[in-house]
Motif scaffolding. Structure first.
Motif, PDB file in Angstrom:
ATOM      1  N   LEU A 257       0.823  -1.222   0.000  1.00 47.22           N
ATOM      2  CA  LEU A 257       0.000   0.000   0.000  1.00 47.22           C
ATOM      3  C   LEU A 257       0.851   1.263   0.000  1.00 47.22           C
ATOM      4  O   LEU A 257       0.376   2.334  -0.401  1.00 47.22           O
ATOM      5  CB  LEU A 257      -1.014  -0.010   1.149  1.00 47.22           C
ATOM      6  N   VAL A 258       2.105   1.164   0.409  1.00 48.09           N
ATOM      7  CA  VAL A 258       2.947   2.372   0.433  1.00 48.09           C
ATOM      8  C   VAL A 258       3.173   2.932  -0.969  1.00 48.09           C
ATOM      9  O   VAL A 258       3.525   4.103  -1.118  1.00 48.09           O
ATOM     10  CB  VAL A 258       4.319   2.135   1.098  1.00 48.09           C
ATOM     11  N   ASP A 259       2.990   2.117  -1.977  1.00 47.29           N
ATOM     12  CA  ASP A 259       3.185   2.578  -3.357  1.00 47.29           C
ATOM     13  C   ASP A 259       1.890   3.063  -3.994  1.00 47.29           C
ATOM     14  O   ASP A 259       1.818   3.213  -5.217  1.00 47.29           O
ATOM     15  CB  ASP A 259       3.782   1.443  -4.203  1.00 47.29           C
ATOM     16  N   ALA A 260       0.887   3.328  -3.185  1.00 44.38           N
ATOM     17  CA  ALA A 260      -0.415   3.723  -3.731  1.00 44.38           C
ATOM     18  C   ALA A 260      -0.328   5.012  -4.542  1.00 44.38           C
ATOM     19  O   ALA A 260      -0.943   5.139  -5.600  1.00 44.38           O
ATOM     20  CB  ALA A 260      -1.422   3.877  -2.588  1.00 44.38           C
ATOM     21  N   GLY A 261       0.426   5.976  -4.077  1.00 39.85           N
ATOM     22  CA  GLY A 261       0.502   7.271  -4.768  1.00 39.85           C
ATOM     23  C   GLY A 261       1.314   7.188  -6.047  1.00 39.85           C
ATOM     24  O   GLY A 261       2.281   6.436  -6.124  1.00 39.85           O
ATOM     25  N   PRO A 262       0.910   7.949  -7.066  1.00 37.78           N
ATOM     26  CA  PRO A 262       1.612   7.912  -8.358  1.00 37.78           C
ATOM     27  C   PRO A 262       3.039   8.442  -8.236  1.00 37.78           C
ATOM     28  O   PRO A 262       3.293   9.457  -7.592  1.00 37.78           O
ATOM     29  CB  PRO A 262       0.773   8.830  -9.251  1.00 37.78           C
ATOM     30  N   GLN A 295       3.800  18.068   1.466  1.00 35.32           N
ATOM     31  CA  GLN A 295       3.511  16.790   0.817  1.00 35.32           C
ATOM     32  C   GLN A 295       2.224  16.838  -0.005  1.00 35.32           C
ATOM     33  O   GLN A 295       1.232  17.434   0.398  1.00 35.32           O
ATOM     34  CB  GLN A 295       3.412  15.686   1.870  1.00 35.32           C
ATOM     35  N   VAL A 296       2.269  16.156  -1.143  1.00 29.59           N
ATOM     36  CA  VAL A 296       1.088  15.992  -1.987  1.00 29.59           C
ATOM     37  C   VAL A 296       0.173  14.969  -1.319  1.00 29.59           C
ATOM     38  O   VAL A 296       0.647  13.980  -0.748  1.00 29.59           O
ATOM     39  CB  VAL A 296       1.506  15.523  -3.400  1.00 29.59           C
ATOM     40  N   GLN A 297      -1.131  15.222  -1.343  1.00 30.87           N
ATOM     41  CA  GLN A 297      -2.100  14.315  -0.719  1.00 30.87           C
ATOM     42  C   GLN A 297      -2.469  13.170  -1.670  1.00 30.87           C
ATOM     43  O   GLN A 297      -2.473  13.344  -2.884  1.00 30.87           O
ATOM     44  CB  GLN A 297      -3.379  15.094  -0.355  1.00 30.87           C
ATOM     45  N   LEU A 298      -2.776  12.037  -1.104  1.00 26.58           N
ATOM     46  CA  LEU A 298      -3.252  10.913  -1.922  1.00 26.58           C
ATOM     47  C   LEU A 298      -4.580  11.264  -2.576  1.00 26.58           C
ATOM     48  O   LEU A 298      -5.465  11.834  -1.932  1.00 26.58           O
ATOM     49  CB  LEU A 298      -3.447   9.667  -1.058  1.00 26.58           C
ATOM     50  N   GLY A 299      -4.748  10.891  -3.840  1.00 23.10           N
ATOM     51  CA  GLY A 299      -6.001  11.095  -4.548  1.00 23.10           C
ATOM     52  C   GLY A 299      -6.913   9.882  -4.417  1.00 23.10           C
ATOM     53  O   GLY A 299      -6.564   8.885  -3.771  1.00 23.10           O
ATOM     54  N   ASP A 300      -8.061   9.959  -5.038  1.00 24.63           N
ATOM     55  CA  ASP A 300      -9.059   8.887  -4.898  1.00 24.63           C
ATOM     56  C   ASP A 300      -8.547   7.544  -5.414  1.00 24.63           C
ATOM     57  O   ASP A 300      -8.818   6.501  -4.815  1.00 24.63           O
ATOM     58  CB  ASP A 300     -10.342   9.270  -5.652  1.00 24.63           C
ATOM     59  N   ASP A 301      -7.835   7.563  -6.539  1.00 21.20           N
ATOM     60  CA  ASP A 301      -7.323   6.300  -7.083  1.00 21.20           C
ATOM     61  C   ASP A 301      -6.365   5.640  -6.097  1.00 21.20           C
ATOM     62  O   ASP A 301      -6.386   4.424  -5.898  1.00 21.20           O
ATOM     63  CB  ASP A 301      -6.588   6.547  -8.408  1.00 21.20           C
ATOM     64  N   ALA A 302      -5.528   6.469  -5.511  1.00 13.18           N
ATOM     65  CA  ALA A 302      -4.553   5.934  -4.560  1.00 13.18           C
ATOM     66  C   ALA A 302      -5.262   5.379  -3.331  1.00 13.18           C
ATOM     67  O   ALA A 302      -4.914   4.298  -2.824  1.00 13.18           O
ATOM     68  CB  ALA A 302      -3.563   7.025  -4.156  1.00 13.18           C
ATOM     69  N   ILE A 303      -6.270   6.097  -2.866  1.00 15.25           N
ATOM     70  CA  ILE A 303      -7.007   5.636  -1.682  1.00 15.25           C
ATOM     71  C   ILE A 303      -7.726   4.312  -1.992  1.00 15.25           C
ATOM     72  O   ILE A 303      -7.793   3.410  -1.146  1.00 15.25           O
ATOM     73  CB  ILE A 303      -8.001   6.724  -1.212  1.00 15.25           C
ATOM     74  N   ALA A 304      -8.213   4.170  -3.216  1.00 15.41           N
ATOM     75  CA  ALA A 304      -8.854   2.912  -3.612  1.00 15.41           C
ATOM     76  C   ALA A 304      -7.845   1.755  -3.548  1.00 15.41           C
ATOM     77  O   ALA A 304      -8.186   0.636  -3.139  1.00 15.41           O
ATOM     78  CB  ALA A 304      -9.443   3.044  -5.019  1.00 15.41           C
ATOM     79  N   LEU A 305      -6.615   2.028  -3.929  1.00 12.31           N
ATOM     80  CA  LEU A 305      -5.583   0.992  -3.846  1.00 12.31           C
ATOM     81  C   LEU A 305      -5.287   0.617  -2.399  1.00 12.31           C
ATOM     82  O   LEU A 305      -5.053  -0.547  -2.067  1.00 12.31           O
ATOM     83  CB  LEU A 305      -4.295   1.468  -4.531  1.00 12.31           C
ATOM     84  N   VAL A 306      -5.283   1.616  -1.525  1.00 13.09           N
ATOM     85  CA  VAL A 306      -5.076   1.335  -0.099  1.00 13.09           C
ATOM     86  C   VAL A 306      -6.199   0.432   0.418  1.00 13.09           C
ATOM     87  O   VAL A 306      -5.949  -0.573   1.109  1.00 13.09           O
ATOM     88  CB  VAL A 306      -5.032   2.655   0.709  1.00 13.09           C
TER      89      VAL A 306
END
Lengths: 319, 319, 319, 319
Positions: A257-262, A295-306
């Motif tokens: 999950l740590v790699d969720a962000g682009p 820091q840039v915040q996680l977006g919806d796609d990233a949160i879905a991966l989490v």
């Protein structure tokens, strides 16, 4: 902490929840402490890298540490990071942490200013002399850009400067040399530096580190799944290495999950901390998944991966 | 090697003995091969970093590889390093190695020239296409200055480009992620890349790597004490981890011979290779302890330290 | 080269044209040599990094060097790179280059194998002793991962090991210290190391380096625009620094062609070399813009950017 | 500072004198400010790396900055470093500096925490938004471990976030690309980012940087010899490059005092800062040569070398 030295077991670096304005959310933090202690952890490490200590102002550090100490209610010891560039600034943080009830201190080698190993040793000795709390060295070359040598740690262990090491260097070979020099897995109690705790920050190879003789682990992912790390720890201590490996492999999968962000629009650190925080939000522990500026915040796609990773690990029931 | 894939066990990187003039001493090399095979090793890795491949001319590489293949007499498979800066030069070495009877090839990412991960993947694919032998990727950031990512290795494993990985990156966390992605310790046989060998070059944490699911080890120190590494391997395979840890700790202590040479007047690599060679000389395997130009030779004090380490490890009887 | 030592002026690292099959295109290479000599350059550096020496097999290196020597027809001296990992391999290349008519040799510190500064000095001394040609040290930390210290270069200059330095370290402060230690801009002729050539590889700050006392420049971009670098050199030598700065700024703008290739799918080195080669193709010098394996080739968009830069620099008339 | 933007000329990073107890010696600091202003400098940079900002507590930073502002008496602008790990902490320092009368701020990219270029841009924009003072970016990869790209600095210059750049990256090629992208040496006034100051921290190549179009220099050695740097600056501005080179070469020789301390027992930073401070003590400006903990202090031999360098540069008369 006298009763519990040498410190061993699972000691998560406690994430610092922030509200939408970027201020410490003490209610969420208290829930996190309960989540961890209820999960069976053996200690708490506040104001570490995973706590975003580098992003917190002195005031925010105080708010966060006080909240952790209060919520812990003495159930487990609280280690506090005294993270700053050089000795005089680290001493200030260390004094503040002591005043707020920390049971032990964690400090890195100097950074920003480039120092010689002789000066790094003076650094730890000076911090220890000026603030009367057990001191852990935090070996974190990825942030500090120097590696604590085996010889330096051993010297500081033997002369009583250090009560322990938090090894996040990723250099398992050097850690093994240190363990052997201190007496080996079985001989350390009779070795030259009794009561010296070795905690690994390598959260993907905890079974291996414990097998080799480490006393415990400081897993960032332990914020999300403290019980998993406790099971892993208990399995190794109980000699059931098959179970330990299986649990470790489950945690390795969850760790993805740590790699969720682009990768092209945010840092790896921001992605990892954001993922831990959003996972805690999805688990009902945190109110927000906010990380600190810049820091840039996680977006919806990233949160879905989490969310997907949590489900795959059996931590979220399908709703 | 078809019968023995995936390769597993102890596969030492075979040191290359040199005479006083700096030429390959084939008699000593034949004795080393017997020393290793008699010690129970499962394969031999010729022309690797510990073989001083970077220092050998093409002619000397041929002499060394032929001597190893001949001395091995088919008892164990021989892997050959095809170590050079980029694809066209690596292909030349690979063809030569195949002609000389190597059973498999080992190649690093390009070095000197800086390349993109896309180009590193093309590199391995091109080498594999042009030379018909099983290919192992050699992950050695300390020499090559780039790290093979987990994703890249997995892709090259799954499409059949790579028969295995020799991981000398020291990054045990990434190695663990790779193992889990390939199916985990128990599931790898049914995973997406069957018959893929994972060999660790981290000779101080072999017990841990095998516990985690690595198939074998390529230990430089295995030149000196092949039987020790075989005992360690067998202990893990037999489920006797206490014995494995004990044997590993003995080997960690022996490993300290690599620091025999003084730090201020010679390189760490020269010290390590010189120490292995002088240890082999003291054990009666090598005629000389010479290392290749421009390396500084070990002096008498350093050799005395090597002797002391061998004695402490029970490998030299007092004369 | 005796008549022209110390070497000074513009000495481009000669690109190696390849045909579609990846073989050296000697016809294009002869045209390039004429392009350079007609442009007024003072020497040629064959088999350097910009020549893709790391990608050429020994046979291809020989073909390329012979073609350069033949095409030069003694009009300017030819320096040849002897680029390999360590002393024994460098000596082999150096001997081959001498046999093919090179006027001087260029060698880096050892790479892949990690060496101590004492060993780096031995390396250069051994190469110089074994091959009777003037020897230039090539300081290229980006490829070699060690920096030649000022003290080491000065020692090797003073004892006659080195005839010069090609400094591609980008460390202009250290270069300035070296120049001052050797006597300063005006005093070098009477300094401790007469006839020592200092050539900078920093092609974007040539005016500054010449002002500081460097003798010449080895500009990769000089393949494309040799006359521009010669004008720049002549302007500084003639004391017309305003013209020099103006010419340098034009070349800095032209240099932007190295970024033509997309960053996410190819290496920066591949982009730069590909851009030089396609520029030479667009100028009618090369038949192809091919770079060696495993480099990704420039696509149409990238080539369009190269064309645009050439036009902006006044090197292509609109067709 | 409105009247003096873009800032140009010699802007030394003001050393922070410490007494034997490690506290800021404001009397010595006031003498230093006079030494610098009397030497003709055009600005002062307080709380930079050469000020040991990394070693000063917040209280000490305040004492030092107030002393500099007070001693400057408006004769020259005072820039203040706001040096800390990330945005929230930098903003705190920036606000304090503004309250104490700083004319402009200097901040690095985040450090310790690893950030993405997108986050580095957010960092500078946030600091600029929250504190109303001209902001200089401080490019210092040796401390911060990331390099500000040309594109990032240009974007932040064009949108008005940055008033200038203090470039201590040592990467003169990239600096040249930036200057050309901003319009070149002569065209910058009409370029896309007017009133943008480029100050180099490369104190050994100031003649070259000014020739290329830099506006000024921030020389650590300028603490010791401000008048020398002012002569150098004036010579380039007056078009007398021969005099400039001669002065620069004298300063390069003087600079060798930074190596006074022994390499095996103290850091290079401690040696350099200690040498500056002892030089100022020998010149009668400072009462002590003390550096902050945990730095090793210069010994008598090292101090003798400092004295020798000052004499050789004509700055101490033989007593």
């Amino acid at each position: 902490m006298p009763s519990s030295l040498p410190l061993c077991g699972v000691v998560p670096p406690v994430c610092t929840p922030l509200d939408a304005a970027g201020e410490v959310d003490t209610a969420s933090l208290a829930r996190l402490v309960d989540h961890l202690v209820d999960g069976g952890v053996h200690g708490l490490f506040a104001l570490g890298s995973s706590s975003e200590v580098a992003f917190l102002t002195d005031r925010q550090r105080a708010v966060a540490l006080e909240a952790v100490v209060e919520a812990a209610r003495g159930r487990v010891p609280v280690l506090a990071g005294a993270i700053d560039m050089t000795t005089p600034r680290v001493v200030e943080h260390a004094r503040a942490a002591r005043a707020m009830g920390a049971d032990a201190l964690v400090a890195t080698a100097p950074f920003y200013a480039r120092t010689h190993p002789v000066e790094i040793a003076r650094h730890f000795r000076t911090v220890r002399e000026r603030v009367d709390l057990p001191l852990f060295a935090y070996d974190l070359p990825v942030s500090v850009h120097s590696k604590l040598s085996t010889g330096l740690v051993r010297d500081l262990a033997e002369d009583g400067t250090l009560a322990g090491l938090k090894d996040s260097s990723g250099d398992e070979g050097s850690l093994r040399r240190l363990i052997v020099e201190l007496g080996g897995r079985h001989g350390r109690a009779e070795g030259p530096a009794p009561a010296f705790s070795i905690l690994t920050g390598s959260e993907l190879t905890v079974d291996a580190a414990l097998l080799a003789g480490a006393d415990g682990v400081v897993p960032g992912l332990g914020n999300v799944d403290p019980a998993g790390y406790v099971r892993l720890y208990d399995a190794v201590r109980g000699g059931d290495l098959d179970t330990a490996v299986k649990e470790q492999e489950r945690l390795v999968e969850l760790f993805a999950l740590v790699d969720a962000g682009p990768q092209d629009t945010m840092g790896r650190n921001s992605s990892a901390i954001g993922a831990f925080k959003h996972a805690l939000r999805l688990l009902g522990v945190f109110a927000h998944g906010t990380t600190a500026a810049p820091q840039v915040q996680l977006g919806d796609d990233a949160i879905a991966l989490v969310r997907e990773r949590l489900r795959a690990a059996g931590m979220l029931t399908v709703r």
